[in-house]
Design an enzyme around this catalytic site. Sequence first.
Site, PDB file in Angstrom:
ATOM      1  N   GLN A   2      11.938  -4.496   7.783  1.00 10.23           N
ATOM      2  CA  GLN A   2      11.208  -2.682   7.881  1.00 10.23           C
ATOM      3  C   GLN A   2      12.586  -1.925   7.381  1.00 10.23           C
ATOM      4  O   GLN A   2      12.155  -1.206   6.619  1.00 10.23           O
ATOM      5  CB  GLN A   2      10.579  -2.405   9.083  1.00 10.23           C
ATOM      6  CG  GLN A   2       9.204  -3.070   9.047  1.00 10.23           C
ATOM      7  CD  GLN A   2       8.467  -2.856   8.181  1.00 10.23           C
ATOM      8  OE1 GLN A   2       7.797  -1.645   8.161  1.00 10.23           O
ATOM      9  NE2 GLN A   2       7.701  -3.853   7.219  1.00 10.23           N
ATOM     10  N   ILE A  44      12.254  -3.093  20.520  1.00 11.17           N
ATOM     11  CA  ILE A  44      12.133  -3.483  19.315  1.00 11.17           C
ATOM     12  C   ILE A  44      11.385  -5.137  19.597  1.00 11.17           C
ATOM     13  O   ILE A  44      11.998  -6.014  20.298  1.00 11.17           O
ATOM     14  CB  ILE A  44      13.316  -3.903  18.462  1.00 11.17           C
ATOM     15  CG1 ILE A  44      13.856  -2.610  18.239  1.00 11.17           C
ATOM     16  CG2 ILE A  44      13.320  -4.778  17.171  1.00 11.17           C
ATOM     17  CD1 ILE A  44      13.163  -1.581  17.461  1.00 11.17           C
ATOM     18  N   ILE A  51      -0.133  -6.334   5.799  1.00 14.43           N
ATOM     19  CA  ILE A  51       0.282  -5.591   4.359  1.00 14.43           C
ATOM     20  C   ILE A  51       1.812  -6.103   4.396  1.00 14.43           C
ATOM     21  O   ILE A  51       2.312  -5.231   3.725  1.00 14.43           O
ATOM     22  CB  ILE A  51       0.248  -4.032   4.692  1.00 14.43           C
ATOM     23  CG1 ILE A  51       0.097  -3.346   3.607  1.00 14.43           C
ATOM     24  CG2 ILE A  51       1.252  -3.513   5.797  1.00 14.43           C
ATOM     25  CD1 ILE A  51      -0.318  -2.040   3.853  1.00 14.43           C
ATOM     26  N   GLY A  91       8.261   1.387  11.423  1.00 16.68           N
ATOM     27  CA  GLY A  91       8.170   1.005   9.827  1.00 16.68           C
ATOM     28  C   GLY A  91       8.746   1.945   8.955  1.00 16.68           C
ATOM     29  O   GLY A  91       9.703   1.531   8.255  1.00 16.68           O
ATOM     30  N   GLU A  92       8.645   3.079   8.798  1.00 14.13           N
ATOM     31  CA  GLU A  92       8.884   4.280   8.082  1.00 14.13           C
ATOM     32  C   GLU A  92      10.196   4.861   8.254  1.00 14.13           C
ATOM     33  O   GLU A  92      10.816   5.496   7.378  1.00 14.13           O
ATOM     34  CB  GLU A  92       7.492   5.095   7.687  1.00 14.13           C
ATOM     35  CG  GLU A  92       6.655   4.351   7.128  1.00 14.13           C
ATOM     36  CD  GLU A  92       5.249   5.202   7.188  1.00 14.13           C
ATOM     37  OE1 GLU A  92       5.009   5.448   5.993  1.00 14.13           O
ATOM     38  OE2 GLU A  92       4.617   5.684   8.333  1.00 14.13           O
ATOM     39  N   GLY A  99       0.916  -1.275  -0.064  1.00 18.61           N
ATOM     40  CA  GLY A  99       0.026   0.000   0.021  1.00 18.61           C
ATOM     41  C   GLY A  99       0.974   1.377  -0.065  1.00 18.61           C
ATOM     42  O   GLY A  99       0.566   1.924  -0.806  1.00 18.61           O
ATOM     43  N   THR A 123       4.356  -6.485   6.786  1.00 19.75           N
ATOM     44  CA  THR A 123       5.310  -6.077   7.749  1.00 19.75           C
ATOM     45  C   THR A 123       5.370  -6.863   8.911  1.00 19.75           C
ATOM     46  O   THR A 123       6.530  -6.967   9.668  1.00 19.75           O
ATOM     47  CB  THR A 123       4.597  -4.662   8.383  1.00 19.75           C
ATOM     48  OG1 THR A 123       3.227  -4.876   8.848  1.00 19.75           O
ATOM     49  CG2 THR A 123       4.596  -3.393   7.605  1.00 19.75           C
TER      50      THR A 123
HETATM   51 MO1  MOS Z   1       2.615   4.717   5.154  1.00 23.72          MO
HETATM   52  S1  MOS Z   1       2.534   6.546   3.970  1.00 23.72           S
HETATM   53  O1  MOS Z   1       2.050   5.686   6.755  1.00 23.72           O
HETATM   54  O2  MOS Z   1       1.384   3.783   4.631  1.00 23.72           O
END
Ligand code: MOS
Length: 707
Positions: free
Chosen positions: A604, A595, A453, A671-672, A229, A455
């Site tokens: 990730q 973690i 998704i 994650g990001e 996504g 992760t």
């Molecule tokens: Mo991400 S932009 O928080 O799916």
Amino acid sequence: MTAFRAAGPAMPRVEGPLKLTGAARYAADHHPDGVLHAVLVGAPVAAGRLRGVDAAAARVLPGVLAVLTAADLPSFPELPPPSAVRVMPFSDDRIDFEGQPVAIVLGESVEAAEAGRAAVVVHCERGTPVLLGHGRREPAMGGDEVVFDKGDVDAARAGAAIRIEQTYLQAPRHHHPMETSGTVAQWDGGQLTLWDAVQASSTVIPVVSAAFGVDAANVRVVARHTGGGFGAKGYIWPHEILAAAAARVAGRPVKLHLRRSDQFSSVGYQPWMEQTIRLAADAGGVLLGIEHVVVNNAGLVDTHVEPATEASKSLYAAPAIRLRQLIERVSLNVPTAMRAPVEGPGLWALESAMNELAEAAGLDPLDVRLANFAETSPADGRPWSGNGLRDAYEEGARRYGWRSRHERPRRDGPWAIGHGMATCTMGSFRFPGAARVRLHRDGAVVEANVHDIGTGVQTVLSQIAAEELGIPAERVDMRWGDTDLPRTGPTYGSSTTVGTGSAVAAAARDVTKQLAELGQAGRDPFEALDRAGIDELAGDGTFALPGGAEFSADGAGTPYAMRTWGAIFVEVGVDPDFGLLRLRRAVGVYSAGRIVNPVTARAQMTGGIIWGWGKATMEESDQEPVHGRWLAKNLSNVAVPVNADIPADIDVSFVDEYDEAASLIGARGIGELGATGVDAAVAAAVHDATGVRVRDLPILPWKVLAG
Ligand code: MOS
């Protein structure tokens, strides 16, 4: 109370076998009896007026059941957030972007619907499209996130020994998950079921219920596996509502699975961005002021603000900060958040400017960061809930050999070798949510409406429940992906482990408490249940934010500012004759609280670094300059990293932490984070190798050669 706990065990993914065996069913794998296949017909021009849709030739094709136009569809009210659009397509005859839906072909097969689409003739009055960089600019509306002033930036600049002023650009990029967005809609009387490819199914319900004027209790969304996504499935997009509308009109279930070409214009992308940074510093590189002005493109009607200024509000200890956010309206569909939004783009500009400041001050790029380390939040002085950034710098520099980098060979055959680094940071996004844990005599079941998704959240939540109950994680099953289950936060914003993980931990503690009330404290929970003569004990848990807030990006409402941190170091090879770039090594060290599972966490961050390399050197969605449409209509000329682009030597590690303020499980969200800072580090490495500063992403070979 919670004792410090080290990182959890490295447990392989519980949902892995479902995918490897094909048992995982994605939204479009659902085929209710009598399902019709829908294909959108888009406007062929990027600006103008719709004059008519001639569907006569399409309607007579075998297998084509109907071609729906505005006259066939219900009129929709203005949609509330998180709908990405306020006004649904089909509402008037204005064409604001190429691909804007003007008809829906319904077929007995997807092939029939595709053939019907090809036979539809759309008549438009062609206008002149507004191109990126040429649109009307206006201030973004909003709160402190987009307009922020602290201290006197102009005075800081006037008194500064060093001034950096640069503009940094980045191209639009599409998310393009393997599974395009899609929805299967089925009405049973007044009840609507959607099998939806989404990242936040619970937020679909209020939008859909507003669109159709049906009670929220009559809408159910099933979304177990989501095939990627990256933000494109975060908000609610018109095709989800159109699928349900078509199903209502046809009186049969409808599947609307976006064609790859429609994925460009029917959901969002990361906007084009222009960021201007003005730094003022003393001769030692200590910041006196930061000014950060961000422009991102939006649609002509719909708006997405990419608040990249947040990076400059949150990272360095500058006494004066001025932030402004603008949008520029162009003839494209509205953009949206994309993996590592907000600080992701913001750090491209800020960290690039910090690398330029280091050079101007004659400092090592690492030292200029250490000199400006923020002991408390630069925005409001709150203490950090946890901040291992100094440890990340130190450990990253040690693992990379940063201080001795220029003692190593500067060439390897044709490759000139450069080194670059940057700080990584994101807000600690937290959403409220709930979970249930059911203890049985031979195992436990976690119930929470998360999605898979990719992760590894099913694994992580199972581990959390197992740890809290004191049972093996293999004995925990998960039920997820259905709005009939306890409502959780979304599967975006690096927030799921923090929020839903805490709710699961609370639910498991509720089970343990009930066992104690039954006189079974301290026993193995299965044995305890047996002794109590009970078959099932259900515990409920929630994760709530101060004041009942629905969202917090940085610990709002608590005494603490919450962020995640990291340092990224990269070695890049540049072929000076051809301008080719190669990633040779990367070291990332991150501070993100506890973690829970080192395997999924490392995956990730590795994925984030690869994503960052793609952003830095490859990804670009072009607006064709004559017709104003997206140039690409498929993936054949969309460059993204493949395995051959990525070296084995991606070294990821984490600072050992437990953040009690951020969540019940000590996590702050990861994650990001790994996708932030990479672009600025890569640009710095290119400069180190060649002396060329590229301030316009992606760093393509011609830009290196032009420098
Ligand atoms: Mo991400 S932009 O928080 O799916």
